[in-house]
Design a protein around this motif. Structure first.
Motif, short mmCIF file in Angstrom:
data_model
loop_
_atom_site.label_atom_id
_atom_site.label_comp_id
_atom_site.label_asym_id
_atom_site.label_seq_id
_atom_site.Cartn_x
_atom_site.Cartn_y
_atom_site.Cartn_z
N GLU A 4 0.63 -1.37 -0.27
CA GLU A 4 0.12 0.25 0.24
C GLU A 4 1.28 1.13 0.30
N THR A 5 2.00 1.12 0.79
CA THR A 5 2.40 2.38 0.91
C THR A 5 3.15 2.77 -0.30
N HIS A 6 3.83 1.35 -1.05
CA HIS A 6 4.39 1.38 -2.04
C HIS A 6 3.60 1.98 -3.43
N ILE A 7 2.39 1.63 -3.41
CA ILE A 7 1.12 2.22 -4.11
C ILE A 7 1.10 3.61 -4.19
N GLU A 8 0.86 4.11 -2.80
CA GLU A 8 0.53 5.68 -2.44
C GLU A 8 1.61 6.11 -2.82
N ASN A 9 3.09 6.39 -2.76
CA ASN A 9 4.44 6.75 -3.33
C ASN A 9 4.34 6.90 -4.60
N ALA A 10 4.20 5.91 -5.52
CA ALA A 10 3.22 6.53 -6.88
C ALA A 10 3.72 6.30 -7.74
N GLN A 11 1.65 7.08 -6.81
CA GLN A 11 1.18 7.76 -7.25
C GLN A 11 0.89 9.26 -7.60
N SER A 12 1.77 9.73 -6.25
CA SER A 12 1.89 11.36 -6.50
C SER A 12 3.27 10.84 -7.22
N ASP A 13 4.26 10.51 -7.89
CA ASP A 13 4.99 11.01 -8.59
C ASP A 13 4.45 10.12 -9.64
N TYR A 14 3.36 10.05 -10.60
CA TYR A 14 3.06 10.00 -12.15
C TYR A 14 2.10 11.68 -12.00
N ASN A 15 2.24 11.35 -13.51
CA ASN A 15 1.97 12.26 -14.27
C ASN A 15 0.09 11.67 -14.27
N GLU A 16 -0.83 12.56 -15.23
CA GLU A 16 -1.95 11.45 -14.57
C GLU A 16 -1.86 10.55 -15.96
N GLU A 17 -0.98 10.69 -17.17
CA GLU A 17 -1.55 10.20 -18.40
C GLU A 17 -1.17 9.32 -17.56
N GLU A 18 0.12 9.07 -17.04
CA GLU A 18 0.97 7.69 -16.02
C GLU A 18 0.00 6.85 -15.24
N LEU A 21 -2.40 4.83 -17.01
CA LEU A 21 -1.68 3.57 -17.50
C LEU A 21 -1.87 2.69 -16.01
N LEU A 22 -1.57 3.15 -14.57
CA LEU A 22 -1.40 2.72 -13.83
C LEU A 22 -2.61 1.81 -13.27
N SER A 23 -3.27 2.67 -13.23
CA SER A 23 -4.69 2.16 -12.67
C SER A 23 -5.60 1.15 -13.82
N LYS A 24 -4.68 1.47 -14.85
CA LYS A 24 -5.64 -0.06 -16.09
C LYS A 24 -4.71 -0.99 -15.57
N LYS A 25 -3.85 -1.44 -15.04
CA LYS A 25 -2.98 -2.60 -14.83
C LYS A 25 -3.37 -3.10 -13.08
N ASN A 26 -3.43 -2.24 -12.65
CA ASN A 26 -3.92 -2.16 -10.78
C ASN A 26 -4.89 -1.28 -10.95
N ILE A 27 -5.86 -2.05 -10.76
CA ILE A 27 -7.27 -1.16 -9.74
C ILE A 27 -7.12 -0.12 -9.09
N ASP A 28 -6.80 -0.25 -7.69
CA ASP A 28 -5.94 0.20 -6.62
C ASP A 28 -5.78 2.01 -6.67
N HIS A 29 -4.61 1.20 -8.27
CA HIS A 29 -4.50 3.31 -8.29
C HIS A 29 -5.68 4.28 -8.91
N PHE A 30 -6.44 3.65 -9.21
CA PHE A 30 -8.14 4.67 -8.77
C PHE A 30 -8.10 5.46 -8.20
N GLY A 31 -7.87 4.35 -7.11
CA GLY A 31 -8.28 5.45 -4.88
C GLY A 31 -7.53 6.47 -5.74
N LYS A 32 -6.39 7.27 -5.98
CA LYS A 32 -6.06 8.41 -6.17
C LYS A 32 -6.15 9.76 -7.25
N ILE A 33 -7.62 8.55 -7.99
CA ILE A 33 -8.26 9.38 -9.08
C ILE A 33 -9.22 9.78 -8.30
#
Length: 186
Positions: A4-18, A21-33
Motif C-alpha cells: 500500500e505504501t509503495h502504491i501511495e508513493n508511486a501515485q504521487s510520482d506520476y502525471n495524469e496519463e501515467e 495507465l497504472l490504473s489500467k494495470k492495477n485498479i488500486d491506483h484508481f483511488g488516487k484519481i
C-alpha cells in the motif's frame, strides 16, 4: 501494508496519463484519481441537483462507471476530469429524465457577481442575470456553466458536451451577446 505504501508513493510520482495507465494495470491506483477528482465532480453535480444526498449518489455512480471503464479509456490529451464531468453530466441528465423533474442550476450570487464583473464586463444585479439565464437554451447554460464555474477550456467543454469546439465557441459568444442585449434592454 508495504505494498500500500509503495502504491501511495508511486501515485504521487506520476502525471495524469501515467496514473491512468497504472490504473489500467492495477485498479488500486484508481483511488488516487478518485481522491484527486471527487470534490470537483461533487461540486459540479451538486450545482445541478442542489441536493447533497442525491449529488453523492450520482457521483458514486460516476466513479463506479469510470472505474469499470478504465481499461477501455484512451488518453487523448483532454484532462481526465473532463471525461469524469462528461459521465457526471450524463448521469444527471439520466436522473432528471427518469424522475421527469426539471434540472436545477444552483448559482452562488457572490461568485456570479465576481464573474460578471471580470468576464462579461457587465455590472448588474445577480438576480437579474439568474432570471435572464432562463432565456438561454440548455446547451448555452451548460457552456456558460462549464466556462465560468468550472473554468474549463473550450476544447474540454466540447469534449464534455460532445460538440465541435468551434460550435461551442460560437454558442458561448452568442449566449453572452444574448445576455448583454437583454441586460441593456432592461
Amino acid at each position: 501494508m508495504k505494498e500500500e505504501t509503495h502504491i501511495e508513493n508511486a501515485q504521487s510520482d506520476y502525471n495524469e496519463e501515467e496514473l491512468l495507465l497504472l490504473s489500467k494495470k492495477n485498479i488500486d491506483h484508481f483511488g488516487k484519481i478518485y481522491n484527486q477528482q471527487y470534490e470537483s465532480i461533487f461540486r459540479f453535480v451538486l450545482r445541478k441537483t442542489d441536493d447533497d444526498e442525491l449529488a453523492a449518489d450520482l457521483v458514486s455512480e460516476v466513479f463506479l462507471k469510470a472505474m469499470l471503464a478504465i481499461k477501455r479509456f484512451q488518453y487523448n490529451g483532454v484532462p481526465y476530469q473532463a471525461y469524469l464531468m462528461k459521465i457526471a453530466r450524463n448521469e444527471v441528465l439520466a436522473h432528471y429524465h427518469r424522475t421527469k423533474k426539471r434540472m436545477v442550476i444552483s448559482i452562488d450570487e457572490t461568485n456570479l457577481r465576481e464573474i460578471l464583473q471580470n468576464e462579461v464586463e457587465v455590472k448588474i444585479e445577480a438576480e437579474k442575470v439568474i432570471s435572464l439565464i432562463d432565456l438561454l437554451d440548455e446547451d448555452e447554460v451548460a457552456i456558460l456553466e462549464l466556462k465560468f464555474f468550472e473554468g474549463k477550456a473550450f476544447y474540454e467543454i466540447a469534449f464534455i458536451l460532445e460538440k465541435n469546439e468551434s460550435t461551442v465557441k460560437m454558442r458561448y459568444y452568442r449566449a453572452l451577446q444574448k445576455l448583454k442585449e437583454k441586460v441593456s434592454g432592461q
